[in-house]
Design a protein around this motif. Structure first.
Motif, PDB file in Angstrom:
ATOM      1  N   PHE A  62       0.799  -1.225   0.000  1.00 50.17           N
ATOM      2  CA  PHE A  62       0.000   0.000   0.000  1.00 50.17           C
ATOM      3  C   PHE A  62       0.830   1.272   0.000  1.00 50.17           C
ATOM      4  O   PHE A  62       0.301   2.349  -0.245  1.00 50.17           O
ATOM      5  CB  PHE A  62      -0.976  -0.007   1.174  1.00 50.17           C
ATOM      6  CG  PHE A  62      -2.058  -1.041   1.032  1.00 50.17           C
ATOM      7  CD1 PHE A  62      -2.905  -1.034  -0.061  1.00 50.17           C
ATOM      8  CD2 PHE A  62      -2.214  -2.035   1.979  1.00 50.17           C
ATOM      9  CE1 PHE A  62      -3.900  -1.983  -0.219  1.00 50.17           C
ATOM     10  CE2 PHE A  62      -3.212  -2.990   1.847  1.00 50.17           C
ATOM     11  CZ  PHE A  62      -4.050  -2.964   0.744  1.00 50.17           C
ATOM     12  N   GLY A  63       2.122   1.164   0.245  1.00 49.87           N
ATOM     13  CA  GLY A  63       2.994   2.328   0.159  1.00 49.87           C
ATOM     14  C   GLY A  63       3.340   2.657  -1.278  1.00 49.87           C
ATOM     15  O   GLY A  63       3.961   3.675  -1.570  1.00 49.87           O
ATOM     16  N   SER A  64       2.923   1.800  -2.197  1.00 51.33           N
ATOM     17  CA  SER A  64       3.169   2.023  -3.621  1.00 51.33           C
ATOM     18  C   SER A  64       1.936   2.677  -4.240  1.00 51.33           C
ATOM     19  O   SER A  64       1.148   3.320  -3.576  1.00 51.33           O
ATOM     20  CB  SER A  64       3.469   0.678  -4.298  1.00 51.33           C
ATOM     21  OG  SER A  64       2.296  -0.125  -4.300  1.00 51.33           O
ATOM     22  N   VAL A  65       1.738   2.425  -5.508  1.00 51.03           N
ATOM     23  CA  VAL A  65       0.615   3.026  -6.236  1.00 51.03           C
ATOM     24  C   VAL A  65      -0.681   2.224  -6.044  1.00 51.03           C
ATOM     25  O   VAL A  65      -1.723   2.605  -6.558  1.00 51.03           O
ATOM     26  CB  VAL A  65       0.986   3.159  -7.733  1.00 51.03           C
ATOM     27  CG1 VAL A  65       0.995   1.791  -8.418  1.00 51.03           C
ATOM     28  CG2 VAL A  65       0.086   4.140  -8.454  1.00 51.03           C
TER      29      VAL A  65
ATOM     30  N   LEU B 293      -7.313   0.697   4.543  1.00 51.09           N
ATOM     31  CA  LEU B 293      -7.879   1.859   5.236  1.00 51.09           C
ATOM     32  C   LEU B 293      -6.792   2.746   5.841  1.00 51.09           C
ATOM     33  O   LEU B 293      -6.915   3.970   5.834  1.00 51.09           O
ATOM     34  CB  LEU B 293      -8.855   1.411   6.323  1.00 51.09           C
ATOM     35  CG  LEU B 293     -10.189   0.862   5.809  1.00 51.09           C
ATOM     36  CD1 LEU B 293     -11.008   0.301   6.964  1.00 51.09           C
ATOM     37  CD2 LEU B 293     -10.969   1.922   5.061  1.00 51.09           C
ATOM     38  N   LEU B 294      -5.733   2.140   6.353  1.00 48.70           N
ATOM     39  CA  LEU B 294      -4.647   2.945   6.928  1.00 48.70           C
ATOM     40  C   LEU B 294      -3.971   3.827   5.880  1.00 48.70           C
ATOM     41  O   LEU B 294      -3.549   4.945   6.168  1.00 48.70           O
ATOM     42  CB  LEU B 294      -3.587   2.036   7.564  1.00 48.70           C
ATOM     43  CG  LEU B 294      -3.922   1.421   8.916  1.00 48.70           C
ATOM     44  CD1 LEU B 294      -2.830   0.438   9.325  1.00 48.70           C
ATOM     45  CD2 LEU B 294      -4.094   2.501   9.974  1.00 48.70           C
ATOM     46  N   PHE B 295      -3.847   3.313   4.663  1.00 45.82           N
ATOM     47  CA  PHE B 295      -3.119   4.023   3.614  1.00 45.82           C
ATOM     48  C   PHE B 295      -4.023   4.794   2.655  1.00 45.82           C
ATOM     49  O   PHE B 295      -3.533   5.462   1.756  1.00 45.82           O
ATOM     50  CB  PHE B 295      -2.288   3.028   2.795  1.00 45.82           C
ATOM     51  CG  PHE B 295      -1.058   2.535   3.488  1.00 45.82           C
ATOM     52  CD1 PHE B 295       0.163   3.176   3.321  1.00 45.82           C
ATOM     53  CD2 PHE B 295      -1.116   1.433   4.324  1.00 45.82           C
ATOM     54  CE1 PHE B 295       1.301   2.719   3.959  1.00 45.82           C
ATOM     55  CE2 PHE B 295       0.018   0.971   4.970  1.00 45.82           C
ATOM     56  CZ  PHE B 295       1.231   1.610   4.792  1.00 45.82           C
ATOM     57  N   ALA B 296      -5.351   4.724   2.837  1.00 45.48           N
ATOM     58  CA  ALA B 296      -6.285   5.201   1.816  1.00 45.48           C
ATOM     59  C   ALA B 296      -6.335   6.703   1.613  1.00 45.48           C
ATOM     60  O   ALA B 296      -6.804   7.144   0.577  1.00 45.48           O
ATOM     61  CB  ALA B 296      -7.693   4.688   2.117  1.00 45.48           C
TER      62      ALA B 296
ATOM     63  N   GLY C  26       4.401   2.190  13.337  1.00 48.74           N
ATOM     64  CA  GLY C  26       3.763   1.704  14.558  1.00 48.74           C
ATOM     65  C   GLY C  26       2.274   1.474  14.393  1.00 48.74           C
ATOM     66  O   GLY C  26       1.709   0.548  15.001  1.00 48.74           O
ATOM     67  N   ALA C  27       1.616   2.283  13.567  1.00 49.77           N
ATOM     68  CA  ALA C  27       0.178   2.119  13.342  1.00 49.77           C
ATOM     69  C   ALA C  27      -0.100   0.829  12.580  1.00 49.77           C
ATOM     70  O   ALA C  27      -1.042   0.096  12.888  1.00 49.77           O
ATOM     71  CB  ALA C  27      -0.383   3.321  12.585  1.00 49.77           C
ATOM     72  N   VAL C  28       0.721   0.541  11.584  1.00 48.84           N
ATOM     73  CA  VAL C  28       0.568  -0.697  10.814  1.00 48.84           C
ATOM     74  C   VAL C  28       0.862  -1.891  11.721  1.00 48.84           C
ATOM     75  O   VAL C  28       0.112  -2.875  11.739  1.00 48.84           O
ATOM     76  CB  VAL C  28       1.485  -0.704   9.576  1.00 48.84           C
ATOM     77  CG1 VAL C  28       1.336  -2.001   8.787  1.00 48.84           C
ATOM     78  CG2 VAL C  28       1.196   0.501   8.685  1.00 48.84           C
ATOM     79  N   ASP C  29       1.935  -1.804  12.490  1.00 46.47           N
ATOM     80  CA  ASP C  29       2.298  -2.891  13.410  1.00 46.47           C
ATOM     81  C   ASP C  29       1.166  -3.182  14.383  1.00 46.47           C
ATOM     82  O   ASP C  29       0.850  -4.345  14.658  1.00 46.47           O
ATOM     83  CB  ASP C  29       3.562  -2.535  14.200  1.00 46.47           C
ATOM     84  CG  ASP C  29       4.799  -2.420  13.332  1.00 46.47           C
ATOM     85  OD1 ASP C  29       4.790  -2.946  12.203  1.00 46.47           O
ATOM     86  OD2 ASP C  29       5.785  -1.800  13.791  1.00 46.47           O
ATOM     87  N   LYS C  30       0.550  -2.131  14.916  1.00 53.44           N
ATOM     88  CA  LYS C  30      -0.521  -2.289  15.903  1.00 53.44           C
ATOM     89  C   LYS C  30      -1.726  -3.006  15.301  1.00 53.44           C
ATOM     90  O   LYS C  30      -2.300  -3.907  15.926  1.00 53.44           O
ATOM     91  CB  LYS C  30      -0.930  -0.918  16.452  1.00 53.44           C
ATOM     92  CG  LYS C  30      -2.016  -0.974  17.499  1.00 53.44           C
ATOM     93  CD  LYS C  30      -2.361   0.419  18.002  1.00 53.44           C
ATOM     94  CE  LYS C  30      -3.506   0.354  19.008  1.00 53.44           C
ATOM     95  NZ  LYS C  30      -3.901   1.690  19.447  1.00 53.44           N
TER      96      LYS C  30
ATOM     97  N   PRO D  46      -8.255 -11.276   4.310  1.00 52.78           N
ATOM     98  CA  PRO D  46      -9.000 -10.080   3.884  1.00 52.78           C
ATOM     99  C   PRO D  46      -9.141  -9.044   4.999  1.00 52.78           C
ATOM    100  O   PRO D  46      -9.221  -7.847   4.728  1.00 52.78           O
ATOM    101  CB  PRO D  46     -10.360 -10.619   3.433  1.00 52.78           C
ATOM    102  CG  PRO D  46     -10.469 -11.975   4.012  1.00 52.78           C
ATOM    103  CD  PRO D  46      -9.072 -12.483   4.194  1.00 52.78           C
ATOM    104  N   THR D  47      -9.150  -9.507   6.244  1.00 50.03           N
ATOM    105  CA  THR D  47      -9.206  -8.564   7.357  1.00 50.03           C
ATOM    106  C   THR D  47      -7.948  -7.704   7.379  1.00 50.03           C
ATOM    107  O   THR D  47      -8.013  -6.480   7.534  1.00 50.03           O
ATOM    108  CB  THR D  47      -9.362  -9.320   8.696  1.00 50.03           C
ATOM    109  OG1 THR D  47     -10.551 -10.120   8.632  1.00 50.03           O
ATOM    110  CG2 THR D  47      -9.442  -8.362   9.864  1.00 50.03           C
ATOM    111  N   LEU D  48      -6.798  -8.335   7.192  1.00 51.40           N
ATOM    112  CA  LEU D  48      -5.522  -7.606   7.167  1.00 51.40           C
ATOM    113  C   LEU D  48      -5.441  -6.669   5.964  1.00 51.40           C
ATOM    114  O   LEU D  48      -5.000  -5.521   6.086  1.00 51.40           O
ATOM    115  CB  LEU D  48      -4.356  -8.588   7.169  1.00 51.40           C
ATOM    116  CG  LEU D  48      -4.128  -9.314   8.494  1.00 51.40           C
ATOM    117  CD1 LEU D  48      -3.272 -10.563   8.292  1.00 51.40           C
ATOM    118  CD2 LEU D  48      -3.483  -8.375   9.512  1.00 51.40           C
ATOM    119  N   ILE D  49      -5.871  -7.146   4.796  1.00 57.29           N
ATOM    120  CA  ILE D  49      -5.839  -6.309   3.591  1.00 57.29           C
ATOM    121  C   ILE D  49      -6.781  -5.119   3.751  1.00 57.29           C
ATOM    122  O   ILE D  49      -6.431  -3.975   3.440  1.00 57.29           O
ATOM    123  CB  ILE D  49      -6.189  -7.130   2.333  1.00 57.29           C
ATOM    124  CG1 ILE D  49      -5.068  -8.121   2.018  1.00 57.29           C
ATOM    125  CG2 ILE D  49      -6.460  -6.225   1.138  1.00 57.29           C
ATOM    126  CD1 ILE D  49      -3.729  -7.482   1.667  1.00 57.29           C
ATOM    127  N   GLY D  50      -7.983  -5.360   4.247  1.00 59.09           N
ATOM    128  CA  GLY D  50      -8.937  -4.260   4.435  1.00 59.09           C
ATOM    129  C   GLY D  50      -8.432  -3.228   5.424  1.00 59.09           C
ATOM    130  O   GLY D  50      -8.501  -2.019   5.170  1.00 59.09           O
TER     131      GLY D  50
END
Length: 199
Positions: free
Chosen positions: A96-99, A167-170, A180-184, A159-163
């Motif tokens: 998600f850090g990409s395009v 949302l974190l990167f959207a 840290g947010a992704v890790d959490k 799918p829970t992890l992908i969703g």
């Protein structure tokens, strides 16, 4: 009088230009003129390689989806090393850090593009579907190694992890989430199934 520069590997250069427009200006700004202007070539170059702009966009998505195969192989190869949480968090950040977020926005915003993509991806959202399969495959490998519980439902966890990652990167205009947010998020989702010794 020439209207642009000669392109070597024109398809890849057009795809790269489209990504830059997507990242900078969003899916609504993505037009054939915007792509060819960004690539520094005549508009006809795009139409020499693709039947129409929707065909170009469909190939752009398929090209970016194909990149997930390499990411999936690397992630699966990491099974048994590091921690499950770190491996998943790194995979989500790489994805998600990409395009990818911009590509998902493009797919969602264009009906004709979705219709074309349905021919090869009949269910789900292209890119997210393949990313989910990547995470599920990795978690299954970790389950086989005993680092997550034998009854872990990887087809629900993935799918829970992908969703959650999406949302974190959207927020396209915002800054990426802190590590840290992704890790959490990852740690919370897999907390009930992890068996490995954490460092």
């Amino acid at each position: 009088m020439p209207t642009g520069v000669a392109l070597h590997d024109a398809r890849d250069q057009l795809f790269d230009a489209a990504e830059r427009v997507l990242l900078r200006d969003g899916p609504n700004a993505l037009t054939s003129r915007a792509v060819t202007t960004e690539a520094g070539c005549a508009k006809g170059v795009l139409h020499r390689h693709f039947a129409d702009f929707d065909a170009f966009l469909a190939e752009l998505v398929r090209n970016r989806v194909a990149r997930i195969d390499g990411q999936a192989a690397a992630l699966r190869a990491s099974a048994g090393t590091g921690t499950v949480a770190d491996n998943v968090a790194r995979a989500l950040t790489d994805l998600f850090g990409s395009v990818a977020v911009a590509i998902v926005g493009l797919i969602i915003s264009r009906d004709d593009l979705r219709a074309r993509l349905r021919r090869t991806t009949p269910t789900g959202i292209p890119l997210l579907t393949e990313a989910t399969a990547m995470i599920a495959s990795y978690l299954a490998a970790e389950r086989e190694l005993g680092r997550i519980t034998a009854n872990a439902d990887v087809d629900t966890l993935a799918p829970t992890l992908i969703g959650a990652g999406h949302l974190l990167f959207a927020d396209r205009k915002g800054t990426p989430p802190e590590a840290g947010a992704v890790d959490k998020v990852v740690a919370s989702v897999i907390a009930g199934v992890v068996r490995e010794q954490q460092p």
